[in-house]
Design a protein around this motif. Structure first.
Motif, short mmCIF file in Angstrom:
data_model
loop_
_atom_site.label_atom_id
_atom_site.label_comp_id
_atom_site.label_asym_id
_atom_site.label_seq_id
_atom_site.Cartn_x
_atom_site.Cartn_y
_atom_site.Cartn_z
N ASP A 86 0.82 -1.19 0.02
CA ASP A 86 0.04 0.05 0.08
C ASP A 86 0.92 1.34 0.14
O ASP A 86 0.37 2.38 -0.50
CB ASP A 86 -0.89 0.02 1.18
N MET A 87 1.85 1.41 0.74
CA MET A 87 2.67 2.29 1.05
C MET A 87 3.73 2.64 -0.46
O MET A 87 3.62 3.83 -0.93
CB MET A 87 3.95 2.42 1.89
N ALA A 88 4.05 1.54 -1.04
CA ALA A 88 4.64 1.70 -2.40
C ALA A 88 3.62 2.25 -3.40
O ALA A 88 4.04 3.12 -4.32
CB ALA A 88 5.11 0.17 -2.98
N VAL A 89 2.49 1.70 -3.71
CA VAL A 89 1.23 2.22 -4.53
C VAL A 89 1.12 3.85 -4.20
O VAL A 89 0.96 4.30 -4.95
CB VAL A 89 0.03 1.47 -4.47
N GLY A 90 0.89 4.24 -2.88
CA GLY A 90 0.76 5.57 -2.49
C GLY A 90 1.79 6.30 -2.89
O GLY A 90 1.60 7.51 -3.38
N ILE A 91 3.02 6.06 -2.76
CA ILE A 91 4.37 6.93 -3.25
C ILE A 91 4.18 6.99 -4.73
O ILE A 91 4.56 8.28 -4.98
CB ILE A 91 5.51 6.16 -2.90
N ILE A 92 4.16 5.95 -5.43
CA ILE A 92 3.85 6.10 -6.96
C ILE A 92 2.67 6.84 -7.33
O ILE A 92 3.09 8.05 -8.26
CB ILE A 92 3.89 4.75 -7.62
N ILE A 93 1.66 6.89 -6.90
CA ILE A 93 0.66 7.54 -7.19
C ILE A 93 0.80 9.29 -6.51
O ILE A 93 0.39 10.02 -7.53
CB ILE A 93 -0.51 7.14 -6.51
N GLY A 94 1.43 9.13 -5.59
CA GLY A 94 1.62 10.62 -4.86
C GLY A 94 2.50 11.36 -5.81
O GLY A 94 2.55 12.47 -6.37
N GLY A 95 3.57 10.61 -6.56
CA GLY A 95 4.69 11.41 -7.39
C GLY A 95 3.86 11.65 -8.68
O GLY A 95 4.19 12.81 -9.50
N ALA A 96 3.09 10.95 -9.36
CA ALA A 96 2.42 11.19 -10.54
C ALA A 96 1.34 12.31 -10.27
O ALA A 96 1.22 13.26 -10.98
CB ALA A 96 1.50 9.93 -11.10
N PHE A 97 0.74 12.37 -9.16
CA PHE A 97 -0.11 13.41 -8.71
C PHE A 97 0.70 14.61 -8.60
O PHE A 97 -0.01 15.72 -8.86
CB PHE A 97 -0.83 13.10 -7.36
N GLY A 98 1.73 14.72 -7.93
CA GLY A 98 2.68 16.04 -7.74
C GLY A 98 2.93 16.43 -9.20
O GLY A 98 2.69 17.61 -9.48
N LYS A 99 3.13 15.56 -10.16
CA LYS A 99 3.44 16.13 -11.47
C LYS A 99 2.19 16.80 -12.05
O LYS A 99 2.25 17.81 -12.85
CB LYS A 99 3.95 15.06 -12.44
N ILE A 100 1.04 16.35 -12.06
CA ILE A 100 -0.12 16.76 -12.45
C ILE A 100 -0.43 18.32 -11.88
O ILE A 100 -0.85 19.03 -12.29
CB ILE A 100 -1.41 15.97 -12.32
N VAL A 101 -0.23 18.23 -10.44
CA VAL A 101 -0.61 19.72 -9.82
C VAL A 101 0.58 20.58 -10.15
O VAL A 101 0.14 21.60 -10.51
CB VAL A 101 -0.44 19.42 -8.17
N SER A 102 1.68 20.23 -10.53
CA SER A 102 2.76 21.08 -10.86
C SER A 102 2.52 21.71 -12.20
O SER A 102 2.36 22.69 -12.54
CB SER A 102 4.10 20.34 -10.89
N SER A 103 1.94 21.00 -13.09
CA SER A 103 1.62 21.09 -14.43
C SER A 103 0.31 22.06 -14.37
O SER A 103 0.08 23.34 -15.09
CB SER A 103 1.17 19.95 -15.22
N LEU A 104 -0.61 21.71 -13.60
CA LEU A 104 -1.92 22.64 -13.41
C LEU A 104 -1.36 24.17 -12.98
O LEU A 104 -1.88 25.26 -13.33
CB LEU A 104 -2.92 22.07 -12.18
N VAL A 105 -0.34 24.31 -12.01
CA VAL A 105 0.13 25.46 -11.44
C VAL A 105 0.68 26.09 -12.48
O VAL A 105 0.39 27.37 -12.75
CB VAL A 105 0.93 25.28 -10.19
N SER A 106 1.82 25.60 -13.15
CA SER A 106 2.71 26.45 -14.15
C SER A 106 2.16 26.64 -15.40
O SER A 106 2.24 27.43 -16.04
CB SER A 106 4.10 25.43 -14.28
N ASP A 107 1.07 25.60 -16.01
CA ASP A 107 0.48 26.02 -17.06
C ASP A 107 -0.71 26.39 -17.18
O ASP A 107 -1.10 26.98 -18.46
CB ASP A 107 0.51 24.51 -17.79
N ILE A 108 -1.51 26.47 -16.12
CA ILE A 108 -2.89 26.81 -16.18
C ILE A 108 -3.02 27.84 -15.13
O ILE A 108 -3.79 29.11 -15.49
CB ILE A 108 -3.95 25.70 -15.66
#
Length: 138
Positions: A18-40
């Motif tokens: 569960d922790m490994a899945v959370g870390i992977i999803i959290g990393g991908a989620f961070g990229k999405i939010v970074s793109s949202l902030v910098s691009d939108i």
């Protein structure tokens, strides 16, 4: 128990997976939010503030003057890149807010813990004996 067996037991437990899945999803989620902030989010804010690109905001610490951050960095000049810091700060605040909202939503979806069962009232004869005992103690 050998170290290899201990590691295997740890790795196949649900918590580690569960922790490994959370870390992977959290990393991908961070990229999405970074793109949202910098691009939108940041481009309209920069436009409202007079065509400002936040990542280009800096303070030159060297004696020479440069027309852009890229030029200063290419020359190896010391700079304080506060615009990039502002960008990262907005990223963090949005990520923290979204995580807060997700946790809040998940807490509301959880079934409330059952109330502890009240013990049944003792039979009448036991209750009477307790009252007599308490009176005799005085």
């Amino acid at each position: 128990m050998g170290m290899l067996q201990e590691f295997k037991d740890f790795a196949v437990k649900g918590n580690a997976i569960d922790m490994a899945v959370g870390i992977i999803i959290g990393g991908a989620f961070g990229k999405i939010v970074s793109s949202l902030v910098s691009d939108i989010i940041m481009p309209p804010i920069g436009k409202l503030l007079g065509q400002v690109n936040f990542t280009d905001l800096y303070i030159n610490l060297s004696d020479k003057t440069y027309s852009s951050l890229a030029e200063a960095q290419k020359a190896g000049a010391a700079t304080l890149n506060y615009g990039n810091f502002l960008q990262v700060l907005v990223d963090f605040l949005i990520i923290a807010w979204v995580i807060f909202m997700l946790v809040r939503m998940m807490n509301k979806m959880k079934a409330p813990a059952p109330a502890p069962a009240t013990p049944p009232a003792p039979p009448e004869d036991v209750q009477l004996l307790r009252e007599i005992r308490d009176l005799l103690k005085r």
